[in-house]
Design a protein around this motif. Structure first.
Motif, PDB file in Angstrom:
ATOM      1  N   VAL A  98       0.865  -1.181   0.000  1.00 55.20           N
ATOM      2  CA  VAL A  98       0.000   0.000   0.000  1.00 55.20           C
ATOM      3  C   VAL A  98       0.899   1.227   0.000  1.00 55.20           C
ATOM      4  O   VAL A  98       1.858   1.293   0.777  1.00 55.20           O
ATOM      5  CB  VAL A  98      -0.926   0.036   1.237  1.00 55.20           C
ATOM      6  CG1 VAL A  98      -1.801   1.285   1.209  1.00 55.20           C
ATOM      7  CG2 VAL A  98      -1.787  -1.226   1.302  1.00 55.20           C
ATOM      8  N   THR A  99       0.630   2.165  -0.895  1.00 56.90           N
ATOM      9  CA  THR A  99       1.395   3.404  -0.974  1.00 56.90           C
ATOM     10  C   THR A  99       0.443   4.575  -0.763  1.00 56.90           C
ATOM     11  O   THR A  99      -0.571   4.679  -1.451  1.00 56.90           O
ATOM     12  CB  THR A  99       2.079   3.537  -2.351  1.00 56.90           C
ATOM     13  OG1 THR A  99       2.932   2.404  -2.556  1.00 56.90           O
ATOM     14  CG2 THR A  99       2.911   4.812  -2.443  1.00 56.90           C
TER      15      THR A  99
ATOM     16  N   GLU B  93     -11.526  -0.423   5.625  1.00 57.48           N
ATOM     17  CA  GLU B  93     -12.369  -1.299   4.795  1.00 57.48           C
ATOM     18  C   GLU B  93     -12.149  -1.015   3.305  1.00 57.48           C
ATOM     19  O   GLU B  93     -12.080  -1.930   2.492  1.00 57.48           O
ATOM     20  CB  GLU B  93     -13.856  -1.123   5.154  1.00 57.48           C
ATOM     21  CG  GLU B  93     -14.233  -1.645   6.515  1.00 57.48           C
ATOM     22  CD  GLU B  93     -13.728  -3.066   6.768  1.00 57.48           C
ATOM     23  OE1 GLU B  93     -13.937  -3.941   5.903  1.00 57.48           O
ATOM     24  OE2 GLU B  93     -13.080  -3.276   7.817  1.00 57.48           O
ATOM     25  N   ASP B  94     -12.051   0.262   2.949  1.00 62.46           N
ATOM     26  CA  ASP B  94     -11.798   0.656   1.546  1.00 62.46           C
ATOM     27  C   ASP B  94     -10.505   0.011   1.039  1.00 62.46           C
ATOM     28  O   ASP B  94     -10.460  -0.536  -0.064  1.00 62.46           O
ATOM     29  CB  ASP B  94     -11.618   2.184   1.427  1.00 62.46           C
ATOM     30  CG  ASP B  94     -12.923   2.958   1.555  1.00 62.46           C
ATOM     31  OD1 ASP B  94     -13.998   2.316   1.545  1.00 62.46           O
ATOM     32  OD2 ASP B  94     -12.865   4.197   1.665  1.00 62.46           O
ATOM     33  N   VAL B  95      -9.458   0.099   1.835  1.00 66.11           N
ATOM     34  CA  VAL B  95      -8.152  -0.422   1.426  1.00 66.11           C
ATOM     35  C   VAL B  95      -8.223  -1.943   1.296  1.00 66.11           C
ATOM     36  O   VAL B  95      -7.734  -2.522   0.316  1.00 66.11           O
ATOM     37  CB  VAL B  95      -7.042  -0.001   2.424  1.00 66.11           C
ATOM     38  CG1 VAL B  95      -5.704  -0.607   2.021  1.00 66.11           C
ATOM     39  CG2 VAL B  95      -6.939   1.517   2.486  1.00 66.11           C
ATOM     40  N   LYS B  96      -8.868  -2.577   2.264  1.00 66.84           N
ATOM     41  CA  LYS B  96      -9.001  -4.046   2.208  1.00 66.84           C
ATOM     42  C   LYS B  96      -9.748  -4.482   0.949  1.00 66.84           C
ATOM     43  O   LYS B  96      -9.398  -5.475   0.317  1.00 66.84           O
ATOM     44  CB  LYS B  96      -9.731  -4.564   3.455  1.00 66.84           C
ATOM     45  CG  LYS B  96      -8.846  -4.599   4.700  1.00 66.84           C
ATOM     46  CD  LYS B  96      -9.619  -5.171   5.895  1.00 66.84           C
ATOM     47  CE  LYS B  96      -8.702  -5.255   7.124  1.00 66.84           C
ATOM     48  NZ  LYS B  96      -9.483  -5.565   8.341  1.00 66.84           N
ATOM     49  N   ALA B  97     -10.780  -3.740   0.597  1.00 65.92           N
ATOM     50  CA  ALA B  97     -11.584  -4.092  -0.587  1.00 65.92           C
ATOM     51  C   ALA B  97     -10.743  -4.005  -1.861  1.00 65.92           C
ATOM     52  O   ALA B  97     -10.836  -4.868  -2.742  1.00 65.92           O
ATOM     53  CB  ALA B  97     -12.810  -3.185  -0.681  1.00 65.92           C
ATOM     54  N   ILE B  98      -9.919  -2.968  -1.988  1.00 68.05           N
ATOM     55  CA  ILE B  98      -9.051  -2.856  -3.167  1.00 68.05           C
ATOM     56  C   ILE B  98      -7.996  -3.964  -3.156  1.00 68.05           C
ATOM     57  O   ILE B  98      -7.697  -4.559  -4.187  1.00 68.05           O
ATOM     58  CB  ILE B  98      -8.338  -1.479  -3.207  1.00 68.05           C
ATOM     59  CG1 ILE B  98      -9.334  -0.324  -3.221  1.00 68.05           C
ATOM     60  CG2 ILE B  98      -7.412  -1.394  -4.434  1.00 68.05           C
ATOM     61  CD1 ILE B  98     -10.014  -0.053  -4.527  1.00 68.05           C
TER      62      ILE B  98
ATOM     63  N   ARG C 224      -6.454  -6.146  -6.259  1.00 58.84           N
ATOM     64  CA  ARG C 224      -5.147  -5.777  -6.821  1.00 58.84           C
ATOM     65  C   ARG C 224      -4.071  -5.956  -5.759  1.00 58.84           C
ATOM     66  O   ARG C 224      -4.302  -5.690  -4.592  1.00 58.84           O
ATOM     67  CB  ARG C 224      -5.168  -4.298  -7.240  1.00 58.84           C
ATOM     68  CG  ARG C 224      -6.080  -4.012  -8.419  1.00 58.84           C
ATOM     69  CD  ARG C 224      -5.747  -2.665  -9.045  1.00 58.84           C
ATOM     70  NE  ARG C 224      -6.587  -1.577  -8.583  1.00 58.84           N
ATOM     71  CZ  ARG C 224      -7.782  -1.285  -9.078  1.00 58.84           C
ATOM     72  NH1 ARG C 224      -8.293  -2.012 -10.046  1.00 58.84           N
ATOM     73  NH2 ARG C 224      -8.475  -0.259  -8.612  1.00 58.84           N
ATOM     74  N   LYS C 225      -2.877  -6.316  -6.209  1.00 60.36           N
ATOM     75  CA  LYS C 225      -1.821  -6.538  -5.194  1.00 60.36           C
ATOM     76  C   LYS C 225      -1.272  -5.229  -4.638  1.00 60.36           C
ATOM     77  O   LYS C 225      -0.825  -5.174  -3.503  1.00 60.36           O
ATOM     78  CB  LYS C 225      -0.705  -7.435  -5.741  1.00 60.36           C
ATOM     79  CG  LYS C 225       0.194  -6.819  -6.810  1.00 60.36           C
ATOM     80  CD  LYS C 225       1.304  -7.823  -7.200  1.00 60.36           C
ATOM     81  CE  LYS C 225       2.411  -7.148  -7.997  1.00 60.36           C
ATOM     82  NZ  LYS C 225       2.007  -6.590  -9.302  1.00 60.36           N
ATOM     83  N   ASN C 226      -1.330  -4.174  -5.444  1.00 60.23           N
ATOM     84  CA  ASN C 226      -0.793  -2.889  -4.991  1.00 60.23           C
ATOM     85  C   ASN C 226      -1.900  -1.848  -4.903  1.00 60.23           C
ATOM     86  O   ASN C 226      -2.659  -1.667  -5.854  1.00 60.23           O
ATOM     87  CB  ASN C 226       0.282  -2.381  -5.955  1.00 60.23           C
ATOM     88  CG  ASN C 226       1.383  -3.397  -6.187  1.00 60.23           C
ATOM     89  OD1 ASN C 226       1.523  -3.927  -7.280  1.00 60.23           O
ATOM     90  ND2 ASN C 226       2.141  -3.688  -5.165  1.00 60.23           N
ATOM     91  N   VAL C 227      -1.991  -1.206  -3.778  1.00 61.82           N
ATOM     92  CA  VAL C 227      -2.984  -0.147  -3.582  1.00 61.82           C
ATOM     93  C   VAL C 227      -2.250   1.189  -3.492  1.00 61.82           C
ATOM     94  O   VAL C 227      -1.263   1.308  -2.763  1.00 61.82           O
ATOM     95  CB  VAL C 227      -3.795  -0.367  -2.285  1.00 61.82           C
ATOM     96  CG1 VAL C 227      -4.916   0.664  -2.177  1.00 61.82           C
ATOM     97  CG2 VAL C 227      -4.337  -1.781  -2.229  1.00 61.82           C
TER      98      VAL C 227
END
Lengths: 419, 419
Positions: B184-185, B229-234, B238-241
């Motif tokens: 995650v970036t 939750e938003d980050v988990k859903a992405i 996709r492997k990179n958020v």
């Protein structure tokens, strides 16, 4: 020169703005002289190849326009890995898998573009091929923004990062000098052990701006008290102090300055701030004036839009040399730059035994750091200056750079057909 | 139009890449139509002028080459100040000093280039001139990377900052997608109250890269749990958020997220980390994967090398309009952009009553934020897209941009002769 089967190219390690220029150079060299039938690309380096991930590059890059776009695209088109190839004694199965693949695909040459760890891969693969009489030669192509590979005068990717750093420092100076209040600005630059990139901050100086006033490289011991005295001394002369500092500076016991900060925030999470933030807090407490820190972060290694033309042209040249020497059967070599002269600047390429390069590290010589260890010498500036010359002319689409499509790196299932 | 005495120009507030383009535009307008005899520049804005600091600009910028260099130089050529002009009731002496200076130098027009606070200065000066029957008119010229001034369609400086943000986000995407490990970036972007610049991160999206996957503006309430939750859903897709976040996001009680971190490091100094670092620590604890944060910092407002050509051309145009209207005696006005149409994009300038602008703030309309408050709508992208179009062609010297010499800002004693 004869077309001798197929070849495969891999990229590995951290991104630079020139690593795809080297890939483009290999492809250009192969196309121009018809050196191989098929050109494959490992996806995510040697680690990805072990998982069956590769591409047909011959099919993808046919036109000058496509090769030019590749030259100007930062980071790795083929993806990267951080993977230390195990020794043959520990895990011969890895080598058997790889050479089975090479044989099955009639691969005669492996090109591997990377830094220190990648050159270790070149060494191990070429040693294995020789010991087991495989007709596969292995060529290393350098890249690293750290500029820390031995033998070669400098490394592809360094000049572009240096140009980003110098340009940013000048723009930070313009951002700083406008206010009539005393301030200290600390700019944190990449390079854990080698200070080359931090030294390049000195290239920001021009007829009106002496920023950075102070430069701290990891090759010199960082002394907190002396640092505070240095800053105070500049502050007496100028209202704004701008400092370039390597992320890797260490104290007399070899401890990273950044690691000496450990704090817990209000959510109960450990804070790990970089050296810039650490020094910012130190100076705020000591000086009581405005202090800010700026981390150039990954922008300095991925800034394709402000790449050095010299760097990209040389990276293409080194790729072409690699292609030629690979097709001639050269093996266990890394392609290096030799600086013939500095003014006018002139460089040629040569191949050198990988055994004398892999796992080595070239740091800034202490005689290129000034006596008070807070600046670089003019010799170091003379060495650096030619590497950032020239600007690229990028094409833009919808206002952003028109880089190569890299969706093969994150589309699930893309490689199934290749497995 | 007649030459009507002299004029003075000042710059104030935070830097942008286009504020000197507006200055250049005023000078070009004056030169082309011979509108004033002498053109003075306040040094460090109205605050510097009160200390007797000013320059003769007419003497310094005579050629097209010099004016072009000024157009392309980021930050403030004339220096800046952060100074709230006191009300006349509180401190009439300040006004007397200023207008005595204007009379003594036969200054008929004051041009002031800046953001919200600067427009407050325009308002107060023009009101004072009117109330006391001074023949001095005052014209405001907008600039701010925050794009938060009312009435005008957008502000000079915003498009260049937006182009830097979009380009950086794309380059960060190239830096991120090369690794085959989940990450995650978080990219922290300027804008305390208005999310325009953070929204511009959406312009980084192209045919292969959806970065940023999530965008958080300060206009929407930031909810920590919903964010996770938003980050988990992405991450499931996709492997990179990659996340763009405004420095100014706040919780439901209006508290800055960045302010909720307070920690003390091992030197005993208070750590004040930005929102990016705060969210990085939060996600590290919640997700257990690689998380990094990148602060674009002052580079986004001072990045003259990646300025938007549209922005600089418009900034010159707004400066020229100001010069013309100033010479016509217009006063208490800010020059604004009116967007005539979006495709093809077309803009004109007009003058508007400063009383309806100063101390106002234009934030992103909530209908331009998506329903789940983690992205922008296509209407917002349509609004932003024309503003980053076109690239500048800078001249470089010794590998770094050839910007205007600003040593008048930090040479002690330079202004003694003017006092």
């Amino acid at each position: 020169m004869n077309r001798r089967g197929n070849c495969i190219i891999g990229q590995s390690g951290g991104p630079t703005a020139a690593i795809n220029a080297s890939l483009s150079g290999v492809l250009q060299g192969i196309l121009e002289n018809d050196l191989y039938s098929n050109v494959y690309g490992m996806v995510n380096g040697i680690e990805g190849l072990l998982q069956g991930k590769y591409l047909d590059l011959s099919a993808k890059f046919q036109t000058k326009e496509e090769l030019d776009r590749l030259t100007h695209t930062p980071s790795m088109y083929l993806g990267s890995c951080r993977f230390k190839l195990p020794t043959c004694e520990h895990s011969e199965v890895v080598y058997r898998d790889l050479f089975r693949f090479f044989e099955a695909h009639n691969i005669k040459t492996v090109f591997y573009i990377g830094g220190n760890d990648s050159m270790d891969t070149v060494l191990k693969l070429s040693d294995y091929a020789k010991a087991h009489h495989y007709d596969v030669n292995v060529i290393g192509i350098p890249k690293t923004i750290d500029n820390d590979l031995p033998i070669t005068d400098h490394t592809p990717g360094f000049g572009s990062a240096a140009k980003f750093v110098a340009t940013s420092l000048l723009e930070i100076a313009h951002d700083t000098y406008i206010y009539n209040i005393p301030s200290v600005t600390i700019v944190e630059i990449m390079g854990r052990n080698a200070g080359w990139l931090t030294a390049a901050a000195a290239l920001a100086r021009n007829s009106y701006s002496m920023a950075p006033d102070l430069i701290y490289l990891p090759e010199a011991v960082f002394d907190k008290e002396r640092f505070i005295e240095d800053v105070k001394a500049i502050k007496e002369k100028r209202k704004n102090v701008i400092i370039a500092v390597s992320e890797g500076i260490k104290d007399s016991e070899g401890q990273y300055i950044s690691a000496s900060t450990s704090a817990v925030d209000s959510f109960g999470h450990k804070q790990l701030c970089g050296v810039g933030k650490t020094l910012e807090n130190l100076l705020k407490a000591e000086l009581g004036c405005k202090v800010r820190s700026i981390e150039l972060n990954v922008l300095q290694r991925a800034g394709g839009h402000i790449a050095s033309l010299t760097d990209l042209e040389e990276a293409v040249m080194i790729g072409k040399t690699a292609a030629t020497l690979g097709a001639q059967g050269e093996t266990a070599k890394m392609i290096c730059y030799k600086r013939l002269q500095n003014s006018p600047y002139q460089v040629e390429t040569f191949a050198y035994d990988i055994h004398s390069i892999a796992n080595g590290e070239k740091t800034v010589p202490l005689e290129w750091i000034n006596e008070t260890q807070n600046d670089v010498t003019s010799d170091l500036i003379d060495y650096l200056m030619p590497l950032i010359q020239g600007e690229v002319s990028l094409s833009f689409t919808s206002g952003i750079p028109n880089y190569c499509n890299i969706d093969h790196l994150f589309t699930p299932g893309y490689f199934k057909e290749h497995k």
